[in-house]
Scaffold this active site. Structure first.
Site, PDB file in Angstrom:
ATOM      1  N   ARG A  80       2.594  -7.438   1.188  1.00  0.00           N
ATOM      2  CA  ARG A  80       2.796  -6.711  -0.072  1.00  0.00           C
ATOM      3  C   ARG A  80       2.087  -7.398  -1.237  1.00  0.00           C
ATOM      4  O   ARG A  80       1.539  -6.753  -2.136  1.00  0.00           O
ATOM      5  CB  ARG A  80       4.296  -6.602  -0.359  1.00  0.00           C
ATOM      6  N   HIS A  84      -0.418  -5.541  -3.782  1.00  0.00           N
ATOM      7  CA  HIS A  84      -0.208  -5.488  -5.234  1.00  0.00           C
ATOM      8  C   HIS A  84      -1.296  -6.243  -5.997  1.00  0.00           C
ATOM      9  O   HIS A  84      -1.495  -5.986  -7.180  1.00  0.00           O
ATOM     10  CB  HIS A  84       1.192  -6.005  -5.587  1.00  0.00           C
ATOM     11  N   ASN A 112       6.890  -5.110  -9.692  1.00  0.00           N
ATOM     12  CA  ASN A 112       6.876  -6.479  -9.168  1.00  0.00           C
ATOM     13  C   ASN A 112       8.131  -7.279  -9.505  1.00  0.00           C
ATOM     14  O   ASN A 112       8.526  -8.172  -8.751  1.00  0.00           O
ATOM     15  CB  ASN A 112       5.662  -7.242  -9.731  1.00  0.00           C
ATOM     16  N   HIS A 211       6.024  -0.667   5.879  1.00  0.00           N
ATOM     17  CA  HIS A 211       7.473  -0.634   5.661  1.00  0.00           C
ATOM     18  C   HIS A 211       8.230  -0.634   6.992  1.00  0.00           C
ATOM     19  O   HIS A 211       9.418  -0.345   7.035  1.00  0.00           O
ATOM     20  CB  HIS A 211       7.871   0.575   4.803  1.00  0.00           C
TER      21      HIS A 211
HETATM   22  C1  HEM Z   1       2.945   4.384  -0.696  1.00  0.00           C
HETATM   23  C2  HEM Z   1       3.423   3.847  -1.796  1.00  0.00           C
HETATM   24  C3  HEM Z   1       4.359   2.687  -1.779  1.00  0.00           C
HETATM   25  C4  HEM Z   1       5.501   2.588  -2.489  1.00  0.00           C
HETATM   26  C5  HEM Z   1       6.057   3.608  -3.471  1.00  0.00           C
HETATM   27  C6  HEM Z   1       6.101   1.327  -2.135  1.00  0.00           C
HETATM   28  C7  HEM Z   1       7.278   0.844  -2.667  1.00  0.00           C
HETATM   29  C8  HEM Z   1       7.937  -0.272  -2.233  1.00  0.00           C
HETATM   30  C9  HEM Z   1       9.204  -0.712  -2.737  1.00  0.00           C
HETATM   31  C10 HEM Z   1       9.991  -0.037  -3.839  1.00  0.00           C
HETATM   32  C11 HEM Z   1       9.548  -1.818  -2.042  1.00  0.00           C
HETATM   33  C12 HEM Z   1      10.814  -2.646  -2.254  1.00  0.00           C
HETATM   34  C13 HEM Z   1      10.612  -3.460  -3.529  1.00  0.00           C
HETATM   35  C14 HEM Z   1      11.891  -3.954  -4.146  1.00  0.00           C
HETATM   36  O1  HEM Z   1      12.798  -4.342  -3.416  1.00  0.00           O
HETATM   37  O2  HEM Z   1      11.974  -3.937  -5.382  1.00  0.00           O
HETATM   38  C15 HEM Z   1       8.504  -2.088  -1.097  1.00  0.00           C
HETATM   39  C16 HEM Z   1       8.491  -3.126  -0.206  1.00  0.00           C
HETATM   40  C17 HEM Z   1       7.445  -3.412   0.618  1.00  0.00           C
HETATM   41  N1  HEM Z   1       6.218  -2.796   0.602  1.00  0.00           N
HETATM   42 FE1  HEM Z   1       5.776  -1.038  -0.262  1.00  0.00          FE
HETATM   43  N2  HEM Z   1       5.318   0.686  -1.232  1.00  0.00           N
HETATM   44  C18 HEM Z   1       4.236   1.480  -0.988  1.00  0.00           C
HETATM   45  C19 HEM Z   1       3.162   1.156  -0.185  1.00  0.00           C
HETATM   46  C20 HEM Z   1       3.011  -0.057   0.437  1.00  0.00           C
HETATM   47  C21 HEM Z   1       1.786  -0.535   1.011  1.00  0.00           C
HETATM   48  C22 HEM Z   1       0.458   0.198   0.960  1.00  0.00           C
HETATM   49  C23 HEM Z   1       2.052  -1.748   1.557  1.00  0.00           C
HETATM   50  C24 HEM Z   1       1.140  -2.716   2.271  1.00  0.00           C
HETATM   51  C25 HEM Z   1      -0.059  -2.438   2.693  1.00  0.00           C
HETATM   52  C26 HEM Z   1       3.448  -2.025   1.330  1.00  0.00           C
HETATM   53  C27 HEM Z   1       4.111  -3.122   1.793  1.00  0.00           C
HETATM   54  C28 HEM Z   1       5.435  -3.398   1.534  1.00  0.00           C
HETATM   55  C29 HEM Z   1       6.181  -4.432   2.216  1.00  0.00           C
HETATM   56  C30 HEM Z   1       5.682  -5.272   3.360  1.00  0.00           C
HETATM   57  C31 HEM Z   1       7.448  -4.452   1.623  1.00  0.00           C
HETATM   58  C32 HEM Z   1       8.589  -5.427   1.935  1.00  0.00           C
HETATM   59  C33 HEM Z   1       8.365  -6.674   1.096  1.00  0.00           C
HETATM   60  C34 HEM Z   1       9.378  -7.798   1.282  1.00  0.00           C
HETATM   61  O3  HEM Z   1      10.300  -7.701   2.087  1.00  0.00           O
HETATM   62  O4  HEM Z   1       9.235  -8.801   0.565  1.00  0.00           O
HETATM   63  N3  HEM Z   1       3.986  -0.995   0.632  1.00  0.00           N
HETATM   64  N4  HEM Z   1       7.527  -1.139  -1.243  1.00  0.00           N
END
Ligand code: HEM
Ligand SMILES: *[C@@H]1O[C@H](CO)[C@@H](O)[C@H](O)[C@H]1NC(C)=O
Ligand SMILES: *[C@@H]1O[C@H](CO)[C@@H](O)[C@H](O)[C@H]1NC(C)=O
Ligand SMILES: *[C@@H]1O[C@H](CO)[C@@H](O)[C@H](O)[C@H]1NC(C)=O
Length: 336
Positions: A80, A84, A112, A211
């Protein structure tokens, strides 16, 4: 695009093709004779550091393996972090910069704040590299390699990372707030959000498949589990038990409820069962044009893994600083 018969340059950093497409119309109107050379997309093969820092890749890999074995979630966090980074001014490590007299940190952007993590892992790899070959390996390249190694560490696909990114001397919190996707986007909103970065709808769906690992805070899915109709009832109740209708904003839940620790295609299987955690997950399977990609990935893990790998390469190539643009930071959290 090449058939339009011109290329564009910018002395600062070269804009990518999708920016050029947007400008094509105007350029054709006003300067149809302009012919300059674009230096973008000039990332080098993964052998880039072979002469200048032969141990670069193995050093990063060891750091990432260690960090993920210490804490499994770190793999998700590092993937992530690279995402970002790349969606704001390109893959230039701008996300790593802390507040200073010239920097307003991107960490404070809504997308973030209280959730972006993994900084200390990148810092540690960087400090090892500075000991071995000072001033050579950029923080932006470390982020890109770390994301790949993190994927591999949790059973995800591998890919060749192009190298030669340089680090920014600026950060842009406003662009972080405007360009990092929010969970309340519609499918067409998500598609255009990614299109702005040169990624297509299939890239967007494949990348959302990350995800399949990691966690999200209650604040990011509360609305979905209390107010959404396109959700499995048992799943909604299960998630409500850990995420009250008010308070508990930072309570965490697995993004993939079935196999949260494995990089697999279960994320897509969940969507078909209406068990996507984020609203932006479930909209990918909600009677829209991305449905068939979701179904394809549930049936064909191999296809998902391949598409994911190529989309990560594309994402890692977004507007890099190359040549003499930017700098190689000495520490990732501040400009030299
Ligand atoms: C399609 C649009 C996307 C949205 C709206 C989105 C939104 C989010 C949100 C809201 C979270 C949780 C953040 C929190 O707890 O505040 C999250 C976690 C995560 N996102 Fe996304 N995301 C998107 C696309 C992506 C992409 C493209 C990737 C990587 C290539 C990604 C990788 C991750 C990962 C791995 C987590 C877990 C992070 C952790 O556990 O530390 N996401 N995302
Ligand atoms: C960064 O600086 C801004 C503006 O001075 C401040 O509001 C914010 O809390 C600071 N963020 C961090 C993480 O220190
Ligand atoms: C989506 O969420 C953001 C941040 O909470 C908010 O500012 C925006 O108005 C919301 N957009 C829609 C369409 O609801
Ligand atoms: C559910 O939606 C209603 C109406 O939009 C809103 O007032 C309420 O705050 C929402 N509840 C949650 C938990 O998001």
């Amino acid at each position: 695009m090449g058939s339009l018969g011109f290329t564009v340059t910018s002395s600062k950093s070269c804009r990518s093709w999708f920016t050029i497409v947007g400008s094509a119309f105007l350029l054709l109107l006003f300067s149809s004779t302009t012919t300059t050379t674009c230096t973008a997309h000039k990332l080098k093969p993964s052998s880039f550091y072979d002469k200048t820092c032969p141990q670069a890749l193995v050093t990063i890999r060891k750091s990432i393996r260690k960090a993920v074995s210490r804490e499994h979630r770190m793999a998700a966090s590092l993937i992530r972090l690279h995402f970002h980074d790349c969606f704001v001014q390109g893959c230039d490590a701008s996300i790593l910069l802390k507040n200073s007299s010239t920097i307003r940190t991107e960490e404070d952007a809504l997308q973030n704040r209280n959730s972006i993590r993994g900084f200390e892992v990148i810092d540690e790899a960087k400090s090892l590299l500075e000991k071995k070959c000072a001033g050579v390996v950029s923080c932006a390249d470390i982020l890109a390699v770390a994301a790949r190694d993190a994927s591999v560490a949790v059973g995800g696909p591998s890919w060749k990372v192009k190298l030669g990114r340089r680090d920014s001397t600026t950060a842009n919190i406003a662009e972080a707030q405007s360009d990092l996707p929010l969970t309340n986007l519609s499918v067409s909103g998500l598609i255009s959000n990614f299109a702005k970065k040169g990624l297509n709808k299939r890239d967007m769906v494949a990348l959302s498949g990350s995800h399949t690992i990691g966690l999200a805070r209650c604040a990011t899915f509360r609305n979905r589990i209390y107010n959404d109709s396109n959700i499995d009832g048992d799943f909604a109740r299960l998630r409500q038990s850990g995420c009250p209708s008010s308070g508990g904003n930072n309570n965490l839940a697995d993004l993939d409820l079935v196999t949260p620790n494995n990089f697999d295609n279960n994320y897509f299987k969940n969507l078909i069962k209406k068990k996507g955690l984020l609203a932006s997950d479930q909209v990918l399977f909600s009677g829209v044009k991305t449905d068939r990609i979701v179904i394809e990935y549930t049936k064909n893990t191999w296809k998902f893994r391949n598409d994911f790998a190529s989309a990560m390469v594309k994402m890692g190539n977004i507007e890099p600083l190359v040549g003499s643009a930017g700098q190689i930071r000495k520490i990732c959290s501040a400009v030299n």
